[in-house]
Design an enzyme around this catalytic site. Structure first.
Site, short mmCIF file in Angstrom:
data_model
loop_
_atom_site.label_atom_id
_atom_site.label_comp_id
_atom_site.label_asym_id
_atom_site.label_seq_id
_atom_site.Cartn_x
_atom_site.Cartn_y
_atom_site.Cartn_z
CB SER A 192 33.53 42.48 17.34
OG SER A 192 32.65 43.69 17.14
CG HIS A 193 28.01 38.88 17.07
ND1 HIS A 193 27.06 37.87 17.33
CD2 HIS A 193 27.34 39.86 16.56
CE1 HIS A 193 25.87 38.39 17.07
NE2 HIS A 193 26.10 39.53 16.60
CG HIS A 219 27.40 47.91 16.93
ND1 HIS A 219 28.24 46.97 17.13
CD2 HIS A 219 26.65 47.06 16.11
CE1 HIS A 219 28.36 45.92 16.36
NE2 HIS A 219 27.40 46.09 15.68
CG ASP A 264 23.78 41.58 6.60
OD1 ASP A 264 22.67 40.85 7.22
OD2 ASP A 264 24.38 41.73 7.54
NE ARG A 319 22.83 38.35 7.42
CZ ARG A 319 22.77 37.91 8.71
NH1 ARG A 319 23.02 36.26 8.74
NH2 ARG A 319 22.64 38.30 9.84
CG ASP A 320 28.54 42.14 6.44
OD1 ASP A 320 27.65 42.75 6.42
OD2 ASP A 320 29.27 42.30 7.82
CD GLN A 329 21.79 39.83 17.15
OE1 GLN A 329 22.61 39.06 17.98
NE2 GLN A 329 21.95 40.85 16.67
#
Length: 745
Positions: free
Chosen positions: A99-100, A54, A278, A121-122, A250
């Protein structure tokens, strides 16, 4: 003060510890070489996170080299938090897709919500205010009548609620996206989130930590134990027991992020900081190592100074927690109090937790005791790269030039229009606030691309996300070419010129040689198409290990194309406008059904050659469309996609349900099955009579096939042998999906 003796001593059962941290024996040998000693548990955890797939892209990075990343309008390409392009008038667009997937499969609402929060945030960490979001979400057999269908309808509802709740609370419009349903996603859904922001060209910030003695400041929500191991979890495979890793997902708080956003944007207006990053995957570990690594600096962190949400936390947890809504700032020495005051004003936690050094080493302290010491470059820039084995899969060469069905064109049309893939998704996008900030021109469901005006200018930005995973499964290289071309074509039909792309490459296990071969082929397809179409790659994300119980997803390179139109008054509609206007087909319909929606639905499986694409011809079509839209010749336009010409015309007739539908009378003289062929580089345009000959001449100049096929008007949808009332079409198109979702409620 938490006792950390157990974290500092020699690791007793190293084999089991390596297994838990997803590290190999070879990785451990490399760690010993770097440290010149055995690592303690804190250091091992940091290596595991930073060397995870990742974070490090260790299996994929070699194939990303060679992506075209430069153009006169590119300000920042891959390597930063997001890509940046110059859009004129001292403004830049900052954007990225990410992706998440794994978190969203485990906890759909929380996973999708934090995916949206993370990508935002990015964007604002680079100084930009987020102004638009898209998403690409993919699920399994949602129509299944058993537990599988029920599960995926539950996942869909959770993901949509998560995306909507976070974006709506942030005040950022969600203006479009795409949704797909395939059995390959039964054990591993995909949730890809995109965000775009605007920033003045001279007010961009980067993720760097330089200047010896400059303070390192933690800002945002307090650190808890949520998300521990998230980066490692996202680099692993799923199985039927994956629910056990819920703690690695999260928990997001959009209200906290909204305060963080406004505080950061106020901070950016003053000359107080050097860089900002971030805390995303791997949390404080990745943000600190990446900031120092980009600058060739060292850093000292005093972890007992980190704001903590829970009692008894230790350095291992603080470095690897992925608690949301947190940033790391490198401030200018002497400006500490001013920075702290800004965050105090917005009621956001902030604390000085370290400083920049010249050592090139990351030194971590816990109440005065050194608890870790790691060379930064070895983690941030020089992670071990893997050369995974490849095994080519024979691309199918036999032509699928007909549909094996006895159904009439009318029956096929009705089947496709009411299918879960085609039916209108307003149940989804009605949950998203698409008009907040009052800049949205074409929200979700209203155009091929979604568009926002740029305040203070006469320009607008377009954005579209696209990928046909069935094509990429049958022919990865050409499927990727089609994905890039289609995402750009969606902007073209609305009058905008594509400028750059962001990609999210979703694949199965890198340990499967066939998956890595497909990855290589997809990357090659993206490279070739971006070069010909002049749309460089400026940002992106790789998500591997998308498989469950040994079943890999189809190769799914989600491509977002971002375009610009200089005059917002020249935006072209995607729905019929005026009775009596002529309908023209630009391009040529071919008997190509391999991987098509019609083939999947009518025959129950996919096979054969996918639709061909000539990138030079595609680019010529783009140039023709840009000339025609700039000269205001086009009343409406839509590219031929899923379901072919017949479904494209149906969508033009019906619109998004907010306006009265308009019928059409079309005679193509094509064999009936070709009405459903998804041929590439084909666009339907609506043209007023006075522009018809001029457009025809332009098409001839660009060597684009030009065919008059009918006219707009009436309350009947008539396309060759298809004859159906608009009322019946509306019922099929607007109610089918909602009925499917509602059956569990």
């Amino acid at each position: 003060m938490t006792n950390i003796t157990h974290l500092l001593g020699e690791i007793k059962d190293i084999d089991e510890t390596l297994k838990v941290h997803k590290l190999s024996k070879q990785d451990y040998e490399e760690i010993l070489k770097i440290l010149k000693r055995p690592p303690n548990l804190i250091e091992l955890g940091i290596f595991a996170a930073m060397w995870s797939e990742h974070c490090s892209y260790k299996s994929s990075k070699k194939y990303l080299n060679g992506f075209p990343t430069k153009a006169p309008w590119v300000v920042q390409g891959p390597g930063e938090n997001a890509g940046i392009i110059d859009i004129g008038e001292n403004l830049c667009a900052v954007f990225k897709i990410e992706s998440h997937n794994h978190p969203s499969f485990i906890e759909p609402h929380a996973g999708a919500a934090t995916g949206v929060g993370g990508i935002m945030r990015d964007i604002f960490t680079m100084g930009a205010r987020p102004v638009a979001s898209l998403n690409s979400i993919r699920f399994g057999d949602i129509s299944d009548n058993g537990t599988l269908g029920k599960k995926h309808r539950y996942l869909l509802r959770g993901v949509v609620e998560g995306i909507g709740s976070y974006g709506n609370c942030m005040g950022v419009p969600t203006i479009g996206g795409e949704m797909s349903f395939e059995s390959c996603y039964n054990g591993n859904i995909l949730v890809n989130a995109f965000c775009l922001g605007l920033v003045k060209k001279d007010e961009i910030f980067y993720g760097k930590a330089e200047g010896i003695g400059n303070p390192v400041i933690y800002v945002g929500s307090k650190t808890g134990r949520d998300g521990l191991g998230g980066a490692v979890m996202s680099s692993d495979s799923f199985s039927s027991t994956s629910k056990a890793v819920r703690s690695a997902v999260q928990v997001g708080d959009p209200f906290a992020e909204k305060l963080l956003l406004e505080a950061c944007l106020e901070l950016f207006k003053q000359d107080l900081i050097v860089g900002i990053q971030d805390m995303g995957a791997a949390g404080l570990t990745s943000s600190s190592f990446e900031m120092a690594g980009r600058s060739g600096s060292g850093m000292t962190l005093y972890l007992d100074k980190v704001p903590m949400r829970e009692e008894g936390m230790n350095p291992y947890e603080l470095m690897l927690s992925e608690s949301q809504e947190r940033m790391l700032i490198c401030a200018k020495k002497g400006c500490e109090q001013q920075v702290l005051d800004i965050f105090a004003k917005w009621e956001v936690d902030a604390a000085i937790i370290g400083e920049v050094t010249k050592s090139g080493i990351m030194e971590l302290f816990w109440y005065g005791e050194k608890c870790a010491e790691i060379p930064i470059a070895q983690l941030s820039e020089n992670a071990p790269m893997l050369d995974m084995p490849l095994r080519p899969v024979a691309v199918q060469t036999h032509k699928a030039n007909q549909l094996k069905t006895s159904q009439s064109a009318q029956e096929i049309f009705i089947t496709l229009l009411g299918s879960v893939e085609v039916a209108n998704k307003r149940w989804v996008y009605s949950q998203y606030d698409s008009s907040v900030q009052s800049n949205t021109i074409t929200p979700a469901g209203s155009g091929d691309a979604s568009m926002i005006r740029i305040k203070g200018t006469n320009s607008a930005l377009s954005m579209s996300v696209d990928c046909n995973m069935r094509y990429c499964y049958l022919d990865p290289k050409n499927g990727a070419k089609i994905a890039v071309a289609t995402s750009g074509r969606n902007s073209i039909v609305n009058g905008a010129k594509p400028l750059a792309i962001s990609d999210c490459l979703n694949f199965g296990s890198p340990h499967n040689p066939e998956v890595m071969w497909a990855f290589k082929e997809v990357c090659q397809g993206i490279k070739e198409s971006c070069k010909v179409l002049n749309t460089p790659v400026v940002s992106g994300n790789v998500s591997l290990h998308n498989q469950s119980d040994g079943v890999d997803i189809y190769p799914t390179p989600s491509i977002v194309s971002v375009g610009l139109i200089d005059d917002v008054s020249k935006v072209v509609s995607s729905t019929f406008q005026t009775q009596g206007n002529m309908l023209v087909l630009l391009g040529e319909i071919k008997a190509e059904f391999g991987g098509s929606l019609a083939q999947k639905i009518l025959e129950g499986h996919i096979y054969g050659q996918i639709p061909s694409i000539d990138l030079t011809q595609e680019f010529a079509l783009w140039n023709l469309m840009l000339e025609a839209s700039d000269e205001c010749m086009l009343s409406a336009a839509k590219d031929i996609g899923e379901g072919g010409l017949a479904i494209t015309l149906a969508k033009m007739a019906l619109g998004n349900g907010e306006c009265q539908p308009i019928g059409c009378n079309v005679h193509t003289h094509l064999p009936s099955q070709l009405l459903f062929a998804p041929s590439q580089s084909c666009i339907i345009v609506e043209v007023a009579g006075e522009h018809l000959n001029t457009l025809k001449q332009k098409a001839k100049q660009h060597k684009i096939a030009f065919t008059e096929i009918g006219c707009v008007g009436g309350d009947i949808f008539c396309v060759d042998e298809i004859n159906i009332s608009l009322e019946e079409m509306k019922k099929l198109y607007f109610e089918s999906f909602e009925k499917l979702i509602a059956q569990d409620l």
